[in-house]
Write an enzyme that holds these catalytic residues in place. Structure first.
Site, PDB file in Angstrom:
ATOM      1  N   GLU A   1       7.653  17.317   4.880  1.00 36.55           N
ATOM      2  CA  GLU A   1       6.360  18.014   4.897  1.00 36.55           C
ATOM      3  C   GLU A   1       6.436  19.144   5.916  1.00 36.55           C
ATOM      4  O   GLU A   1       6.880  18.927   7.056  1.00 36.55           O
ATOM      5  CB  GLU A   1       5.238  17.047   5.292  1.00 36.55           C
ATOM      6  CG  GLU A   1       3.872  17.741   5.338  1.00 36.55           C
ATOM      7  CD  GLU A   1       2.718  16.810   5.718  1.00 36.55           C
ATOM      8  OE1 GLU A   1       2.901  15.584   5.725  1.00 36.55           O
ATOM      9  OE2 GLU A   1       1.632  17.338   6.020  1.00 36.55           O
TER      10      GLU A   1
ATOM     11  N   CYS B   1       1.655  10.060   2.839  1.00 39.12           N
ATOM     12  CA  CYS B   1       2.581  10.764   1.940  1.00 39.12           C
ATOM     13  C   CYS B   1       3.250   9.837   0.932  1.00 39.12           C
ATOM     14  O   CYS B   1       3.520  10.243  -0.204  1.00 39.12           O
ATOM     15  CB  CYS B   1       3.610  11.538   2.747  1.00 39.12           C
ATOM     16  SG  CYS B   1       2.838  12.923   3.621  1.00 39.12           S
TER      17      CYS B   1
ATOM     18  N   LYS C   1       0.769  16.417   1.148  1.00 42.89           N
ATOM     19  CA  LYS C   1       1.105  15.007   1.337  1.00 42.89           C
ATOM     20  C   LYS C   1       1.920  14.487   0.154  1.00 42.89           C
ATOM     21  O   LYS C   1       2.845  13.713   0.318  1.00 42.89           O
ATOM     22  CB  LYS C   1      -0.166  14.173   1.517  1.00 42.89           C
ATOM     23  CG  LYS C   1      -1.082  14.667   2.641  1.00 42.89           C
ATOM     24  CD  LYS C   1      -0.378  14.782   3.958  1.00 42.89           C
ATOM     25  CE  LYS C   1      -1.304  15.283   5.055  1.00 42.89           C
ATOM     26  NZ  LYS C   1      -0.548  15.718   6.251  1.00 42.89           N
TER      27      LYS C   1
ATOM     28  N   LYS D   1       7.784  20.258   1.026  1.00 41.89           N
ATOM     29  CA  LYS D   1       6.451  20.183   0.410  1.00 41.89           C
ATOM     30  C   LYS D   1       5.387  20.613   1.413  1.00 41.89           C
ATOM     31  O   LYS D   1       5.458  20.268   2.588  1.00 41.89           O
ATOM     32  CB  LYS D   1       6.188  18.753  -0.087  1.00 41.89           C
ATOM     33  CG  LYS D   1       6.234  17.676   0.973  1.00 41.89           C
ATOM     34  CD  LYS D   1       6.241  16.310   0.306  1.00 41.89           C
ATOM     35  CE  LYS D   1       6.170  15.166   1.284  1.00 41.89           C
ATOM     36  NZ  LYS D   1       4.952  15.071   2.065  1.00 41.89           N
TER      37      LYS D   1
ATOM     38  N   GLN E   1      -3.882  -5.243  -9.663  1.00 42.76           N
ATOM     39  CA  GLN E   1      -4.354  -4.933 -11.016  1.00 42.76           C
ATOM     40  C   GLN E   1      -3.188  -4.730 -11.990  1.00 42.76           C
ATOM     41  O   GLN E   1      -3.167  -3.793 -12.776  1.00 42.76           O
ATOM     42  CB  GLN E   1      -5.248  -3.693 -11.010  1.00 42.76           C
ATOM     43  CG  GLN E   1      -6.437  -3.802 -10.050  1.00 42.76           C
ATOM     44  CD  GLN E   1      -7.290  -2.560 -10.096  1.00 42.76           C
ATOM     45  OE1 GLN E   1      -8.073  -2.380 -11.027  1.00 42.76           O
ATOM     46  NE2 GLN E   1      -7.134  -1.703  -9.100  1.00 42.76           N
TER      47      GLN E   1
ATOM     48  N   ASP F   1       9.786  12.131   4.021  1.00 45.87           N
ATOM     49  CA  ASP F   1       9.329  12.654   5.324  1.00 45.87           C
ATOM     50  C   ASP F   1       9.839  11.889   6.544  1.00 45.87           C
ATOM     51  O   ASP F   1       9.097  11.681   7.518  1.00 45.87           O
ATOM     52  CB  ASP F   1       7.788  12.681   5.366  1.00 45.87           C
ATOM     53  CG  ASP F   1       7.197  13.613   4.318  1.00 45.87           C
ATOM     54  OD1 ASP F   1       7.953  14.179   3.525  1.00 45.87           O
ATOM     55  OD2 ASP F   1       5.961  13.763   4.305  1.00 45.87           O
TER      56      ASP F   1
HETATM   57  C1  C5J Z   1       3.053  11.848   6.070  1.00 47.05           C
HETATM   58  C2  C5J Z   1       1.181  12.523   7.436  1.00 47.05           C
HETATM   59  N1  C5J Z   1       4.334  12.141   5.833  1.00 47.05           N
HETATM   60  N2  C5J Z   1       0.883  11.271   7.753  1.00 47.05           N
HETATM   61  N3  C5J Z   1       2.283  12.805   6.694  1.00 47.05           N
HETATM   62  O1  C5J Z   1       2.590  10.774   5.765  1.00 47.05           O
HETATM   63  O2  C5J Z   1       0.502  13.436   7.826  1.00 47.05           O
END
Ligand code: C5J
Length: 241
Positions: free
Chosen positions: A79, A169, A139, A136, A209, A31
């Site tokens: 996104e 994301c 997220k 996409k 972990q 993204d």
């Molecule tokens: C992403 C968002 N790419 N923060 N989207 O993290 O809405």
């Protein structure tokens, strides 16, 4: 236990060394769109300062160049939604009670809508022909996409994850990948958040972990490893006598 040949490249990482090879690893760039990284986009409309996200462009550009030179699979995600917003859940559209939100017109065109300038990837990191772009609706990069099929078709089992934002994301994708059996390395200086504290804690959560979701390391180690692949490929073949 089946005999396993250790991957030829190893980088120091949290919580322990990460092994990988070029053939079965993909660089995933999440993204890096104008809508998140540049003023006038969705990120800024939500009240965020976008300048921290611009800090990843340079280090990520170096990793992208090295991955390309080494012949590694490179995958980009974006996104966003269809222009009729038919793939945007009403809950996502309504979230935030925004005056201007997803689908509305902003300085870079309609926000988070495919085909608009703001939805596309920044020039510095623009995909080369042949590099898959996964569009996409959510997220995570696996939800509602063919990313898993693309990775399977190429025999990819490990992901080097970069992009924005760390706790949204990037994190959702890392979790989705981990549950699907991928080994995931996140490059700490090639991911960013609008919130420094979220960035720090999100990275800590990945490697805590015993690496509950994966590994974390700065890009410099991966750059060295990828350059060694390129350099060894460039070594002259010894003459046969
Ligand atoms: C992403 C968002 N790419 N923060 N989207 O993290 O809405």
């Amino acid at each position: 236990m089946p005999n396993q040949i250790p991957p030829p490249l190893t980088v120091p990482a949290e919580p322990y060394d990460f092994g990988f090879d070029v053939a079965t690893t993909a660089l995933v760039v999440i993204d890096m769109q104008r809508d998140f990284v540049e003023p006038g986009g969705f990120g800024e409309l939500l009240g965020n300062d976008v300048s921290p996200l611009q800090q990843v462009i340079d280090p990520l550009g170096r990793v992208l160049a090295a991955a390309r030179e080494a012949g590694m699979t490179v995958i980009h995600t974006r996104e966003g939604h269809r222009s009729d917003l038919s793939d945007c859940p009403p809950a996502k559209l309504a979230r935030g009670n925004l005056d201007v939100g997803i689908g509305d017109r902003g300085p870079n065109g309609r926000i988070l809508v495919r085909g608009e300038r703001g939805h596309d990837i920044v020039d510095e990191l623009y995909p080369l022909p042949g590099e898959p772009i996964v569009d996409k609706p959510g997220k995570g990069s696996f939800y509602g996409t063919d990313l898993d099929a693309i990775l399977h078709a190429r025999g990819v089992r490990r992901l080097i994850v970069t992009g924005v934002t760390t706790e949204v994301c990037v994190h959702t994708t890392v979790r989705e990948a981990n549950d699907r059996g991928y080994e995931v390395l996140v490059l700490s200086d090639c991911v960013q958040s609008y919130f420094p504290e979220f960035h720090r804690v999100a990275l800590a959560m990945i490697s805590a972990q015993g690496g509950i979701f994966g590994w974390v390391t700065p890009s410099t180690y991966v750059l060295d490893a990828l350059h060694s692949v390129h350099d060894s490929a460039a070594d002259p073949v010894p003459a046969l006598h």
